[in-house]
Design an enzyme around this catalytic site. Structure first.
Site, PDB file in Angstrom:
ATOM      1  N   ASN A 108      -0.444 -27.678  39.557  1.00  0.00           N
ATOM      2  CA  ASN A 108      -2.134 -28.219  38.972  1.00  0.00           C
ATOM      3  C   ASN A 108      -2.765 -27.064  39.367  1.00  0.00           C
ATOM      4  O   ASN A 108      -3.627 -27.588  40.165  1.00  0.00           O
ATOM      5  CB  ASN A 108      -2.277 -30.024  38.779  1.00  0.00           C
ATOM      6  CG  ASN A 108      -3.883 -30.357  39.016  1.00  0.00           C
ATOM      7  OD1 ASN A 108      -4.378 -29.339  37.856  1.00  0.00           O
ATOM      8  ND2 ASN A 108      -3.745 -31.437  39.033  1.00  0.00           N
ATOM      9  N   LYS A 162      -6.129 -27.097  37.721  1.00  0.00           N
ATOM     10  CA  LYS A 162      -7.420 -27.679  37.631  1.00  0.00           C
ATOM     11  C   LYS A 162      -7.924 -26.573  37.173  1.00  0.00           C
ATOM     12  O   LYS A 162      -7.810 -25.733  36.197  1.00  0.00           O
ATOM     13  CB  LYS A 162      -8.202 -28.030  39.638  1.00  0.00           C
ATOM     14  CG  LYS A 162      -6.781 -28.926  39.918  1.00  0.00           C
ATOM     15  CD  LYS A 162      -7.555 -29.409  41.192  1.00  0.00           C
ATOM     16  CE  LYS A 162      -6.247 -30.581  41.983  1.00  0.00           C
ATOM     17  NZ  LYS A 162      -6.962 -31.170  43.104  1.00  0.00           N
ATOM     18  N   HIS A 184      -5.244 -39.053  36.545  1.00  0.00           N
ATOM     19  CA  HIS A 184      -5.477 -37.983  37.971  1.00  0.00           C
ATOM     20  C   HIS A 184      -6.379 -37.884  38.751  1.00  0.00           C
ATOM     21  O   HIS A 184      -7.757 -38.845  37.899  1.00  0.00           O
ATOM     22  CB  HIS A 184      -5.814 -36.147  37.829  1.00  0.00           C
ATOM     23  CG  HIS A 184      -5.330 -35.253  38.967  1.00  0.00           C
ATOM     24  ND1 HIS A 184      -6.723 -35.552  39.986  1.00  0.00           N
ATOM     25  CD2 HIS A 184      -4.387 -35.343  40.123  1.00  0.00           C
ATOM     26  CE1 HIS A 184      -6.432 -34.602  40.515  1.00  0.00           C
ATOM     27  NE2 HIS A 184      -5.087 -34.335  40.697  1.00  0.00           N
ATOM     28  N   GLU A 208      -9.282 -36.659  39.605  1.00  0.00           N
ATOM     29  CA  GLU A 208     -10.216 -36.196  39.708  1.00  0.00           C
ATOM     30  C   GLU A 208     -10.499 -36.802  37.789  1.00  0.00           C
ATOM     31  O   GLU A 208     -12.230 -37.181  38.049  1.00  0.00           O
ATOM     32  CB  GLU A 208     -10.276 -35.114  39.267  1.00  0.00           C
ATOM     33  CG  GLU A 208     -10.343 -34.201  41.246  1.00  0.00           C
ATOM     34  CD  GLU A 208      -9.240 -32.982  41.140  1.00  0.00           C
ATOM     35  OE1 GLU A 208      -8.992 -32.219  40.500  1.00  0.00           O
ATOM     36  OE2 GLU A 208      -8.748 -32.732  42.705  1.00  0.00           O
ATOM     37  N   GLU A 258      -0.717 -40.139  44.535  1.00  0.00           N
ATOM     38  CA  GLU A 258      -1.924 -38.959  45.185  1.00  0.00           C
ATOM     39  C   GLU A 258      -2.716 -40.431  45.874  1.00  0.00           C
ATOM     40  O   GLU A 258      -3.630 -40.250  45.480  1.00  0.00           O
ATOM     41  CB  GLU A 258      -2.058 -37.652  44.153  1.00  0.00           C
ATOM     42  CG  GLU A 258      -1.374 -37.668  43.534  1.00  0.00           C
ATOM     43  CD  GLU A 258      -1.923 -36.092  42.983  1.00  0.00           C
ATOM     44  OE1 GLU A 258      -1.831 -34.869  43.339  1.00  0.00           O
ATOM     45  OE2 GLU A 258      -2.237 -36.534  41.700  1.00  0.00           O
ATOM     46  N   GLY A 268      -6.536 -32.046  48.294  1.00  0.00           N
ATOM     47  CA  GLY A 268      -7.348 -30.843  48.663  1.00  0.00           C
ATOM     48  C   GLY A 268      -7.756 -31.374  49.712  1.00  0.00           C
ATOM     49  O   GLY A 268      -9.325 -30.462  50.064  1.00  0.00           O
ATOM     50  N   SER A 304      -2.268 -32.311  49.405  1.00  0.00           N
ATOM     51  CA  SER A 304      -2.093 -31.160  50.550  1.00  0.00           C
ATOM     52  C   SER A 304      -0.729 -30.998  50.792  1.00  0.00           C
ATOM     53  O   SER A 304      -0.195 -30.867  51.629  1.00  0.00           O
ATOM     54  CB  SER A 304      -2.748 -32.345  51.764  1.00  0.00           C
ATOM     55  OG  SER A 304      -4.045 -31.959  51.652  1.00  0.00           O
TER      56      SER A 304
HETATM   57  P1  PGA Z   1      -3.562 -30.539  46.623  1.00  0.00           P
HETATM   58  O1  PGA Z   1      -3.566 -30.969  45.212  1.00  0.00           O
HETATM   59  O2  PGA Z   1      -2.541 -29.837  47.035  1.00  0.00           O
HETATM   60  O3  PGA Z   1      -4.999 -29.447  46.300  1.00  0.00           O
HETATM   61  O4  PGA Z   1      -4.029 -31.469  47.562  1.00  0.00           O
HETATM   62  C1  PGA Z   1      -3.166 -32.211  44.607  1.00  0.00           C
HETATM   63  C2  PGA Z   1      -3.393 -32.390  42.817  1.00  0.00           C
HETATM   64  O5  PGA Z   1      -4.850 -32.882  43.109  1.00  0.00           O
HETATM   65  O6  PGA Z   1      -2.727 -32.348  42.057  1.00  0.00           O
END
Ligand code: PGA
Length: 251
Positions: free
Chosen positions: A8, A10, A97, A99, A170, A176, A215
């Site tokens: 992903n 982003k 997601h 976000e 998640e 993140g 992560s």
């Molecule tokens: P990350 O993000 O691996 O940076 O924690 C995962 C995601 O948001 O799909």
């Protein structure tokens, strides 16, 4: 069912950067991918066609989008439809997601509408669910997963082909942040997700993929991917560099 390693990206990468990263990844991974593994790249909309070119139809690589609007066309300024994604070469898309839920304010109901519409339009959909830190501390993991899954899957036909629908667990506190959920937390949450899927879809739910995200890095990927009910990973930060992501895919 093949394990899915999803990148992903982003809101990162120009078209040229995305194409190059995709091509580098193919060069690093091709011929070394373990049987039963697939790689999915989810670039920004503007990089879908360049990434399709960078992948060049390489075996085991798939293309998807991070978002779409649940209408085929119309007066929806700034939005992109499933048909447009399919036209650009995408076969997968994310819904729900964290976000989109917590930064862009998408409701459970909208996430459900998008999931059903995306599937009806011919996309394969990965519905993302997960609790915030406060919800976990308040003992609300089960309630949050129940709520997000029931609403998110409400309009999905019960006989949907299981390979077309995946869930991604998640935990918001692990995205993140560098904080990865431990095996115990992942096992518990994925067992809940599987149980709810079976309640909704019956036996075919055993062939639906459940990804873990939050992560994931080269040094924890092999332990996570080996856990029960973990059928793939959804990787953000560690998917941006071809070399780092290739070490997750090959872990
Ligand atoms: P990350 O993000 O691996 O940076 O924690 C995962 C995601 O948001 O799909």
């Amino acid at each position: 069912m093949n394990k899915l390693f999803a990148a992903n990206w982003k809101m990162h990468k120009t078209a040229a950067e995305a194409r190059q990263t995709a091509a580098d990844l193919v060069a690093l991974v091709s011929g070394r991918l373990k049987p039963g593994r697939e790689v999915l790249i989810l670039p920004p909309f503007t990089a879908l066609a360049p990434v399709a070119a960078g992948l060049g139809g390489a075996a085991g690589f798939l293309l998807g989008a991070q978002n779409f609007y649940p209408q085929q066309q119309g007066a929806f300024t700034g939005e992109v439809s499933p048909g447009m994604l399919l036209d650009a070469g995408a076969r997968f898309a994310l819904t729900g997601h964290s976000e989109r839920r917590h930064v862009l304010g998408e409701s459970d109901a909208l996430v459900g509408e998008k999931t059903a519409f995306g599937l009806a339009s011919g996309l394969c959909v990965i519905l993302c669910v997960g609790e915030k830190e406060g919800e976990r501390k308040a003992g609300e993991l089960l309630a949050v997963l129940e709520r997000q899954m029931r609403a998110g899957l409400q309009g999905v036909p019960k006989d949907i082909a299981p390979e077309r629908l995946a869930l991604a667990y998640e935990p918001v506190w692990a995205i993140g942040t560098g904080l990865v959920a431990g095996p115990k937390e992942i096992l518990e949450a994925h067992a809940i997700v599987r149980r709810i899927l079976v309640e909704i879809f019956g036996p075919s739910a055993s062939a639906m993929r459940i990804l873990y995200g939050g992560s994931v890095k080269p040094d924890n990927a092999s332990e996570i991917i080996a856990l029960d009910n973990v059928d793939g990973v959804l990787v953000g930060g560690a998917s941006l560099k071809a070399d780092e992501f290739s070490r997750i895919v090959l872990a």
